[in-house]
Design a protein around this motif. Structure first.
Motif, PDB file in Angstrom:
ATOM      1  N   GLY A  55      30.365  43.951  37.690  1.00 38.29           N
ATOM      2  CA  GLY A  55      30.882  45.191  38.201  1.00 38.29           C
ATOM      3  C   GLY A  55      30.342  46.243  37.538  1.00 38.29           C
ATOM      4  O   GLY A  55      29.680  46.142  36.497  1.00 38.29           O
ATOM      5  N   GLU A 113      29.752  42.210  43.258  1.00 39.90           N
ATOM      6  CA  GLU A 113      29.595  41.428  44.576  1.00 39.90           C
ATOM      7  C   GLU A 113      29.859  40.029  44.399  1.00 39.90           C
ATOM      8  O   GLU A 113      30.345  39.236  45.279  1.00 39.90           O
ATOM      9  N   CYS A 168      31.356  38.731  41.652  1.00 39.58           N
ATOM     10  CA  CYS A 168      32.248  38.414  40.531  1.00 39.58           C
ATOM     11  C   CYS A 168      33.046  37.377  40.151  1.00 39.58           C
ATOM     12  O   CYS A 168      33.193  36.654  39.218  1.00 39.58           O
ATOM     13  N   LYS A 169      33.325  36.618  41.254  1.00 35.41           N
ATOM     14  CA  LYS A 169      34.014  35.133  41.223  1.00 35.41           C
ATOM     15  C   LYS A 169      33.052  34.261  41.076  1.00 35.41           C
ATOM     16  O   LYS A 169      33.321  33.003  40.512  1.00 35.41           O
ATOM     17  N   TYR A 170      31.683  34.438  40.818  1.00 37.22           N
ATOM     18  CA  TYR A 170      30.797  33.535  40.368  1.00 37.22           C
ATOM     19  C   TYR A 170      30.343  33.764  39.038  1.00 37.22           C
ATOM     20  O   TYR A 170      29.281  33.038  38.444  1.00 37.22           O
ATOM     21  N   SER A 180      37.126  41.180  35.727  1.00 36.50           N
ATOM     22  CA  SER A 180      38.189  41.690  37.062  1.00 36.50           C
ATOM     23  C   SER A 180      37.678  41.485  38.299  1.00 36.50           C
ATOM     24  O   SER A 180      36.256  41.802  38.511  1.00 36.50           O
ATOM     25  N   GLN A 181      38.244  40.865  39.143  1.00 32.72           N
ATOM     26  CA  GLN A 181      38.017  41.055  40.572  1.00 32.72           C
ATOM     27  C   GLN A 181      38.670  42.028  41.528  1.00 32.72           C
ATOM     28  O   GLN A 181      38.669  42.351  42.627  1.00 32.72           O
ATOM     29  N   GLU A 182      39.372  42.992  40.894  1.00 35.19           N
ATOM     30  CA  GLU A 182      40.269  44.219  41.471  1.00 35.19           C
ATOM     31  C   GLU A 182      39.583  45.542  41.000  1.00 35.19           C
ATOM     32  O   GLU A 182      39.433  45.862  39.620  1.00 35.19           O
ATOM     33  N   PRO A 240      34.503  46.170  41.294  1.00 35.93           N
ATOM     34  CA  PRO A 240      34.092  44.936  41.040  1.00 35.93           C
ATOM     35  C   PRO A 240      32.771  44.518  41.648  1.00 35.93           C
ATOM     36  O   PRO A 240      32.267  45.079  42.511  1.00 35.93           O
TER      37      PRO A 240
END
Length: 355
Positions: free
Chosen positions: A218, A59, A61-63, A74-76, A57
């Motif tokens: 990612g 660095e 990814c959640k943004y 995906s964050q995993e 993923p």
């Protein structure tokens, strides 16, 4: 290759013209003064190429959705394996149940015998060609990645939070896209007139964008791994598990139920007829017991497969599915110079010539 000359001296060839090559089954601790050889049994090397893809993923990814409208990122981390190729190569290996000795007797007119490094009979009175297994192919490693921090400016690197850094990198991605569009349209103030220079500029911008996008999306790295399995069958195999393969773990042991089984089947085609006793032939054979033993190989159908596909299928000669016969010692007395070569794979006769 090891060459063994089983002859006394030139003078003995005339002094003992009627002598014969003396060959007998090898008996440890009993058989003396001789050169021992083996007939081969057919073995197989199975080579498997598996492809491994690892996702890491980004660095930021959640943004990805907030700043770049990238959804379902995906964050995993995860790893995926794929079975690429399965191949098989046959070779000969010494059969411990078929070991014989050519005795060094001063009254014996013995031939020139050539053996492989591991003692398989290769030729008589001539040179044979030893065959070896090829080197295993090498796997591949992931390509070298560009470090996105190599393209970051001071403001990005000194930002106080991950969220702020992600925002600045996203803004730079949009700037890169605008610059590339301007260059391709010829609207940029610094558009080069030289085509090669323009190509280099566009390539550099694309590298920056890819590196920055990986911080959000990612990245995946792909490599290949090589595995080999040795199969030395003494009998037929019916749907025997060769190994197991898992999409998450790759090649696993054949007893590990987390992988899908890859099977091997070996069927004796029984091309060698069953022996029929004949008294006349039996008497002749008794007189030949001091000859040179060799294989009359059988044939087997071999298949490597899973429930969805067949990877390898074919017919192969196999020494262990045949029978042992004898080359008469008459072929190797002083009056003859018979030249014989044998198949290292199966122990069968390859060529036989009187001169």
């Amino acid at each position: 290759m090891k060459k063994t000359i089983l002859t006394s001296c030139v003078a003995l060839l005339s002094a003992f013209a009627s002598a014969q090559t003396d060959v007998a089954p090898y008996q440890p601790g009993v058989t003396l003064d001789g050169v021992t050889y083996c007939l081969p049994r057919t073995a197989f090397r199975v080579v498997v190429t598996a492809e491994k893809t690892t996702y890491t993923p980004g660095e930021f990814c959640k943004y990805a959705d907030r700043y770049l409208r990238l959804r379902n990122i995906s964050q995993e981390p995860c790893t995926q394996w794929k079975l690429k190729t399965v191949s098989m190569e046959a070779y000969g290996t010494p059969d411990p149940s078929k070991k014989y000795t050519i005795r060094l007797n001063p009254k014996t007119v013995a031939p020139l015998v050539e053996l492989t490094e591991d003692g398989i009979l290769l030729s008589i009175n001539t040179e044979g060609e030893e065959e070896t297994l090829g080197e295993l192919p090498k796997g591949t490693k992931p390509g070298k990645r560009v470090n996105p921090r190599d393209f970051m400016n001071q403001e990005m690197l000194s930002s106080g939070s991950t969220a702020k850094m992600a925002e600045l990198v996203a803004q730079e991605i949009y700037t890169i896209r605008e610059s590339r569009n301007a260059l391709t349209r010829g609207e940029a103030e610094n558009t080069p007139k030289d085509g090669k220079q323009l190509e280099l500029m566009l390539k550099h911008l694309s590298q920056q964008e890819v590196a920055f996008m990986e911080l959000f999306k990612g990245f995946s790295e792909t490599s290949t791994e090589i595995y080999s399995f040795i199969v030395e069958p003494n009998s037929e195999l019916d749907k025997d598990v060769l190994f197991r393969f898992s999409n998450k773990l790759g090649i696993v042991d054949k007893d590990d139920l987390c992988g899908e089984p890859i099977y091997i089947s070996i069927k004796d085609l029984k091309v060698i007829p069953e022996p029929v006793y004949d008294e006349k032939t039996a008497k002749k054979k008794v007189k030949m017991e001091t000859g040179v033993y060799y294989n009359v190989p059988g044939r087997a159908q071999i298949r490597i497969y899973n429930q969805d596909q067949t990877f390898v299928e074919g017919e192969f000669p196999m020494g262990q599915f045949g029978k042992v016969e004898i080359l008469s010692n008459v072929l190797f007395d002083k009056k003859k110079s018979t030249k014989v070569t044998f198949h290292q794979l199966s122990g069968g006769i390859r060529t036989i010539k009187d001169k």
